[in-house]
Design a protein around this motif. Structure first.
Motif, mmCIF file in Angstrom:
data_model
loop_
_atom_site.group_PDB
_atom_site.id
_atom_site.type_symbol
_atom_site.label_atom_id
_atom_site.label_comp_id
_atom_site.label_asym_id
_atom_site.label_seq_id
_atom_site.Cartn_x
_atom_site.Cartn_y
_atom_site.Cartn_z
ATOM 1 N N GLY A 28 27.694 34.797 40.877
ATOM 2 C CA GLY A 28 28.753 35.340 41.722
ATOM 3 C C GLY A 28 28.235 35.792 43.078
ATOM 4 N N ASN A 29 28.846 36.846 43.587
ATOM 5 C CA ASN A 29 28.456 37.287 44.927
ATOM 6 C C ASN A 29 27.052 37.890 44.945
ATOM 7 N N LYS A 30 26.531 38.333 43.795
ATOM 8 C CA LYS A 30 25.173 38.879 43.760
ATOM 9 C C LYS A 30 24.145 37.782 44.036
ATOM 10 N N TYR A 32 24.655 35.253 46.045
ATOM 11 C CA TYR A 32 24.672 35.013 47.497
ATOM 12 C C TYR A 32 24.107 36.203 48.270
ATOM 13 N N LYS A 33 24.382 37.428 47.781
ATOM 14 C CA LYS A 33 23.849 38.600 48.484
ATOM 15 C C LYS A 33 22.321 38.640 48.417
ATOM 16 N N LEU A 34 21.769 38.117 47.332
ATOM 17 C CA LEU A 34 20.310 38.131 47.151
ATOM 18 C C LEU A 34 19.661 36.802 47.537
ATOM 19 N N SER A 56 25.330 48.779 36.504
ATOM 20 C CA SER A 56 25.675 48.009 37.702
ATOM 21 C C SER A 56 25.345 46.513 37.563
ATOM 22 N N ASN A 57 26.245 45.680 38.079
ATOM 23 C CA ASN A 57 25.986 44.239 38.117
ATOM 24 C C ASN A 57 24.853 43.922 39.095
ATOM 25 N N ALA A 58 24.818 44.663 40.207
ATOM 26 C CA ALA A 58 23.764 44.432 41.205
ATOM 27 C C ALA A 58 22.394 44.747 40.609
ATOM 28 N N GLN A 126 22.367 50.665 47.459
ATOM 29 C CA GLN A 126 23.253 50.503 46.290
ATOM 30 C C GLN A 126 24.187 49.295 46.454
ATOM 31 N N GLY A 127 24.235 48.464 45.420
ATOM 32 C CA GLY A 127 25.137 47.310 45.434
ATOM 33 C C GLY A 127 24.734 46.213 46.399
ATOM 34 N N GLY A 128 23.547 46.317 46.994
ATOM 35 C CA GLY A 128 23.092 45.292 47.943
ATOM 36 C C GLY A 128 23.863 45.319 49.248
ATOM 37 N N PRO A 161 37.397 40.714 45.649
ATOM 38 C CA PRO A 161 37.521 42.179 45.535
ATOM 39 C C PRO A 161 36.314 42.901 46.130
ATOM 40 N N SER A 162 36.535 44.127 46.605
ATOM 41 C CA SER A 162 35.453 44.867 47.263
ATOM 42 C C SER A 162 34.983 46.091 46.489
ATOM 43 N N GLY A 163 33.654 46.182 46.361
ATOM 44 C CA GLY A 163 33.013 47.415 45.944
ATOM 45 C C GLY A 163 32.503 48.069 47.213
ATOM 46 N N THR A 164 31.351 47.607 47.685
ATOM 47 C CA THR A 164 30.831 48.086 48.965
ATOM 48 C C THR A 164 31.548 47.429 50.145
ATOM 49 N N GLY A 165 32.188 46.282 49.907
ATOM 50 C CA GLY A 165 32.854 45.538 50.983
ATOM 51 C C GLY A 165 31.928 44.575 51.715
ATOM 52 N N THR A 166 30.681 44.515 51.298
ATOM 53 C CA THR A 166 29.688 43.657 51.969
ATOM 54 C C THR A 166 30.088 42.179 51.909
ATOM 55 N N THR A 167 30.532 41.751 50.727
ATOM 56 C CA THR A 167 30.885 40.340 50.550
ATOM 57 C C THR A 167 32.080 39.969 51.421
ATOM 58 N N ALA A 168 33.151 40.772 51.343
ATOM 59 C CA ALA A 168 34.367 40.472 52.118
ATOM 60 C C ALA A 168 34.062 40.475 53.614
ATOM 61 N N LEU A 241 35.841 44.910 35.787
ATOM 62 C CA LEU A 241 35.710 46.033 36.722
ATOM 63 C C LEU A 241 36.475 45.794 38.020
ATOM 64 N N TYR A 242 36.280 44.613 38.603
ATOM 65 C CA TYR A 242 36.805 44.327 39.939
ATOM 66 C C TYR A 242 38.027 43.402 39.908
ATOM 67 N N ALA A 243 37.923 42.342 39.110
ATOM 68 C CA ALA A 243 38.945 41.289 39.171
ATOM 69 C C ALA A 243 40.357 41.767 38.806
ATOM 70 N N HIS A 265 35.241 33.696 42.377
ATOM 71 C CA HIS A 265 34.819 34.407 41.161
ATOM 72 C C HIS A 265 33.455 35.042 41.422
ATOM 73 N N SER A 266 33.411 36.362 41.371
ATOM 74 C CA SER A 266 32.161 37.053 41.720
ATOM 75 C C SER A 266 31.279 37.378 40.527
ATOM 76 N N GLY A 267 31.500 36.713 39.406
ATOM 77 C CA GLY A 267 30.631 36.923 38.247
ATOM 78 C C GLY A 267 30.899 38.251 37.575
ATOM 79 N N GLY A 268 29.829 38.913 37.142
ATOM 80 C CA GLY A 268 29.969 40.227 36.525
ATOM 81 C C GLY A 268 30.355 40.192 35.057
HETATM 82 C C1 PLP Z 1 29.485 43.523 42.990
HETATM 83 C C2 PLP Z 1 30.786 42.917 42.665
HETATM 84 C C3 PLP Z 1 31.877 42.988 43.569
HETATM 85 C C4 PLP Z 1 31.815 43.775 44.864
HETATM 86 O O1 PLP Z 1 31.029 43.210 45.864
HETATM 87 P P1 PLP Z 1 30.769 43.994 47.224
HETATM 88 O O2 PLP Z 1 30.003 43.068 48.069
HETATM 89 O O3 PLP Z 1 29.974 45.232 46.887
HETATM 90 O O4 PLP Z 1 32.084 44.381 47.811
HETATM 91 C C5 PLP Z 1 33.052 42.339 43.211
HETATM 92 N N1 PLP Z 1 33.194 41.687 42.043
HETATM 93 C C6 PLP Z 1 32.167 41.620 41.146
HETATM 94 C C7 PLP Z 1 32.389 40.912 39.860
HETATM 95 C C8 PLP Z 1 30.946 42.219 41.430
HETATM 96 O O5 PLP Z 1 29.951 42.160 40.526
#
Ligand code: PLP
Length: 280
Positions: A28-30, A32-34, A56-58, A126-128, A161-168, A241-243, A265-268
């Motif tokens: 997922g987005n982790k 790409y973030k890494l 945490s998923n990160a 936190q959360g990359g 969806p946003s946690g830290t908002g980094t991906t969006a 958690l997010y979806a 789909h950001s995994g998790g």
């Molecule tokens: C980490 C995560 C997010 C949030 O990503 P951010 O870049 O922190 O906004 C969204 N969905 C899933 C499934 C995640 O694991």
């Protein structure tokens, strides 16, 4: 990895970018973030330090990255509840099995203030949530661009969806031809905007949906389990958690959205077992 599948749900046609399929522990987005760290020469670092929640998923994604790279991984969290200390579960169990060194800090807030990258030691917030994520999310944006061109889609909305908002944030930057639509999972839109502003000026093709109700992060709401189950029955398992909140907000706004809709789909999925346990 660029698999996109059509997804019919509640009378609407969506596409889903299946980034949960990249790898069980780094997806997922982790992923790409890494991404830029994955492609960093091994001898650049010997230790990675990060901090945050104990499921945490990160955290799990970084643990996997470090194991692949042969880097030590130190992770700082608040003191664990006794039951988790005795018997780690879910993402925590998996990360410990990848040799993550967990540091429970009774003075967590002060502790993380002291962290600083130095020499071959890198601190990942936190959360990359870091400019380090930009190059990898740009890669995600490129994959979407290529797919969009191949499908001949003139108007595309990307949902994440946003946690830290980094991906969006970085995705909106990387895909100026698209609308990026998100919803805040941690705190409200004002808080999310503050988080994003630390990365730069918020791109104007980024929309933050207003939630119909206030939700607290990682609480097991019945309507979240309900839509998770409906999505699963429709053919795709999402994270718990997010979806769910993203899908609930998206469905409310679908009438007003013009063009095609691509949900990234950001995994998790590795966190689902421990979340499901909290519903019983
Ligand atoms: C980490 C995560 C997010 C949030 O990503 P951010 O870049 O922190 O906004 C969204 N969905 C899933 C499934 C995640 O694991």
């Amino acid at each position: 990895m660029n698999t996109v599948t059509p997804f019919h749900f509640k009378g609407f046609n969506f596409y889903v970018k299946r980034d949960e399929l990249i790898h069980p522990q780094l997806s997922g987005n982790k992923y790409y973030k890494l991404y830029s760290l994955l492609n960093t020469p091994t001898n650049t670092y010997h230790t990675i330090i990060s901090y945050g929640g104990s499921q945490s998923n990160a955290m799990l994604a970084i643990a996997y990255l470090c194991q692949q790279k042969g880097w030590a991984f130190e992770y700082i969290c608040k003191p664990l509840p006794q039951h988790l200390k005795e018997k780690p579960t879910g993402n925590l169990k998996a990360a410990l099995a990848l040799n993550m060194h967990l540091i429970e800090s009774s003075d967590y807030a002060a502790h993380i203030q002291t962290l600083q990258s130095h020499g071959k030691t890198l601190v990942i917030p936190q959360g990359g949530a870091d400019p380090l994520a930009q190059a990898g999310i740009a890669q995600l944006g490129n994959e979407i661009k290529q797919w969009q061109a191949k499908q001949n889609i003139a108007q595309l909305n990307i949902i994440t969806p946003s946690g830290t908002g980094t991906t969006a944030f970085y995705l909106a930057q990387a895909a100026p031809q698209c609308q990026v639509i998100t919803t805040a999972l941690v705190g409200d839109n004002t808080y999310l905007k503050q988080q994003m502003q630390q990365l730069g000026n918020i791109p104007n093709n980024l929309t933050l949906l207003e939630p119909s109700k206030k939700y607290h992060f990682a609480k097991p709401y019945p309507e979240f389990l309900h839509i998770y189950t409906e999505l699963k029955q429709a053919g795709i398992t999402f994270d718990l958690l997010y979806a769910p909140k993203m899908w609930l907000s998206l469905l409310v706004h679908m009438q007003d959205i013009e063009g095609e809709v691509l949900y990234v789909h950001s995994g998790g999925l590795t966190g689902n077992a421990t979340m499901l346990a909290r519903y019983t």
